[in-house]
Design a protein around this motif. Structure first.
Motif, PDB file in Angstrom:
ATOM      1  N   PHE A  42       0.710  -1.216  -0.094  1.00 27.36           N
ATOM      2  CA  PHE A  42      -0.054  -0.028  -0.080  1.00 27.36           C
ATOM      3  C   PHE A  42       0.959   1.342   0.032  1.00 27.36           C
ATOM      4  CE2 PHE A  42      -2.691   3.222   1.690  1.00 27.36           C
ATOM      5  CZ  PHE A  42      -3.998   3.228   1.253  1.00 27.36           C
ATOM      6  N   GLU A  43       0.664   1.943  -0.897  1.00 26.03           N
ATOM      7  CA  GLU A  43       1.439   3.341  -0.961  1.00 26.03           C
ATOM      8  C   GLU A  43       0.239   4.548  -0.969  1.00 26.03           C
ATOM      9  OE1 GLU A  43       4.272   3.638  -4.372  1.00 26.03           O
ATOM     10  OE2 GLU A  43       5.054   1.659  -3.971  1.00 26.03           O
ATOM     11  N   GLY A  44       0.707   5.304  -0.117  1.00 29.72           N
ATOM     12  CA  GLY A  44      -0.593   6.296  -0.006  1.00 29.72           C
ATOM     13  C   GLY A  44       0.436   7.737   0.602  1.00 29.72           C
ATOM     14  N   ARG A  45      -0.364   8.819   0.586  1.00 26.97           N
ATOM     15  CA  ARG A  45       0.060  10.276   1.351  1.00 26.97           C
ATOM     16  C   ARG A  45      -0.209  10.035   2.758  1.00 26.97           C
ATOM     17  NH1 ARG A  45      -2.557  14.655   2.300  1.00 26.97           N
ATOM     18  NH2 ARG A  45      -4.512  14.499   1.066  1.00 26.97           N
ATOM     19  N   GLU A  58      -3.169   6.822   6.047  1.00 27.72           N
ATOM     20  CA  GLU A  58      -2.604   7.169   4.788  1.00 27.72           C
ATOM     21  C   GLU A  58      -3.870   7.251   3.598  1.00 27.72           C
ATOM     22  OE1 GLU A  58       0.808   4.886   3.339  1.00 27.72           O
ATOM     23  OE2 GLU A  58       0.331   3.522   5.283  1.00 27.72           O
ATOM     24  N   SER A  60      -4.810   7.124  -0.466  1.00 22.96           N
ATOM     25  CA  SER A  60      -4.281   6.747  -1.737  1.00 22.96           C
ATOM     26  C   SER A  60      -5.242   6.819  -2.744  1.00 22.96           C
ATOM     27  CB  SER A  60      -4.126   5.189  -1.660  1.00 22.96           C
ATOM     28  OG  SER A  60      -3.676   4.775  -3.012  1.00 22.96           O
ATOM     29  N   ASP A  62      -4.906   4.923  -5.614  1.00 17.64           N
ATOM     30  CA  ASP A  62      -4.717   3.770  -6.727  1.00 17.64           C
ATOM     31  C   ASP A  62      -4.759   2.687  -5.791  1.00 17.64           C
ATOM     32  OD1 ASP A  62      -2.254   4.178  -5.730  1.00 17.64           O
ATOM     33  OD2 ASP A  62      -1.287   4.259  -7.672  1.00 17.64           O
ATOM     34  N   ALA A  63      -5.075   2.455  -4.380  1.00 18.65           N
ATOM     35  CA  ALA A  63      -5.074   1.312  -3.690  1.00 18.65           C
ATOM     36  C   ALA A  63      -5.809   0.138  -4.421  1.00 18.65           C
ATOM     37  CB  ALA A  63      -5.700   1.539  -2.354  1.00 18.65           C
ATOM     38  N   PHE A  82     -11.287   8.128  -3.064  1.00 14.32           N
ATOM     39  CA  PHE A  82      -9.939   7.734  -2.678  1.00 14.32           C
ATOM     40  C   PHE A  82      -9.916   6.751  -1.751  1.00 14.32           C
ATOM     41  CE2 PHE A  82     -10.581  11.625  -0.477  1.00 14.32           C
ATOM     42  CZ  PHE A  82      -9.963  11.241   0.939  1.00 14.32           C
TER      43      PHE A  82
END
Length: 106
Positions: A42-45, A58, A60, A62-63, A82
């Motif tokens: 998982f990549e998020g702000r 976080e 994201s 595009d999860a 999101f």
């Protein structure tokens, strides 16, 4: 559902943070250990950092859970959604929503 409210505490039955989602589209709750591969990818702000490694909140765009939701959403459903992932040491909650949650510290 008009709102989804999550209270996060320190294990002493005392809330430290209230996280409020207005008009959430979908959510799921799972044990951190059940989805360790998903969480690792998982990549998020970051919205909130925690002193505990791997914990926090976080956001994201595009999860995988969000992309699956969009693929199966009704035609009239806006894609302006999101994913917000709340990670604790033991559990996680992932919420699909239209806007960032409101936060209130106690």
């Amino acid at each position: 559902m008009d709102q989804l409210v999550l209270l996060l505490g320190d294990g002493t039955n005392r809330p430290l943070l209230e996280v409020v989602f207005t008009l959430p589209r979908a959510f799921r709750s799972f044990a951190e250990s059940d989805y360790h591969r998903y969480l690792g990818a998982f990549e998020g702000r970051p919205l909130i950092y925690s002193a505990d490694p791997g914990c926090g909140i976080e956001l994201s765009g595009d999860a995988p859970y969000l992309l699956d939701y969009r693929a199966n959403a009704r035609v009239q459903e806006s894609e302006e959604t999101f994913s917000c992932l709340i990670r604790t040491p033991d559990h996680c909650v992932e919420v699909i929503c239209f806007e960032e949650p409101a936060l209130r510290y106690f």
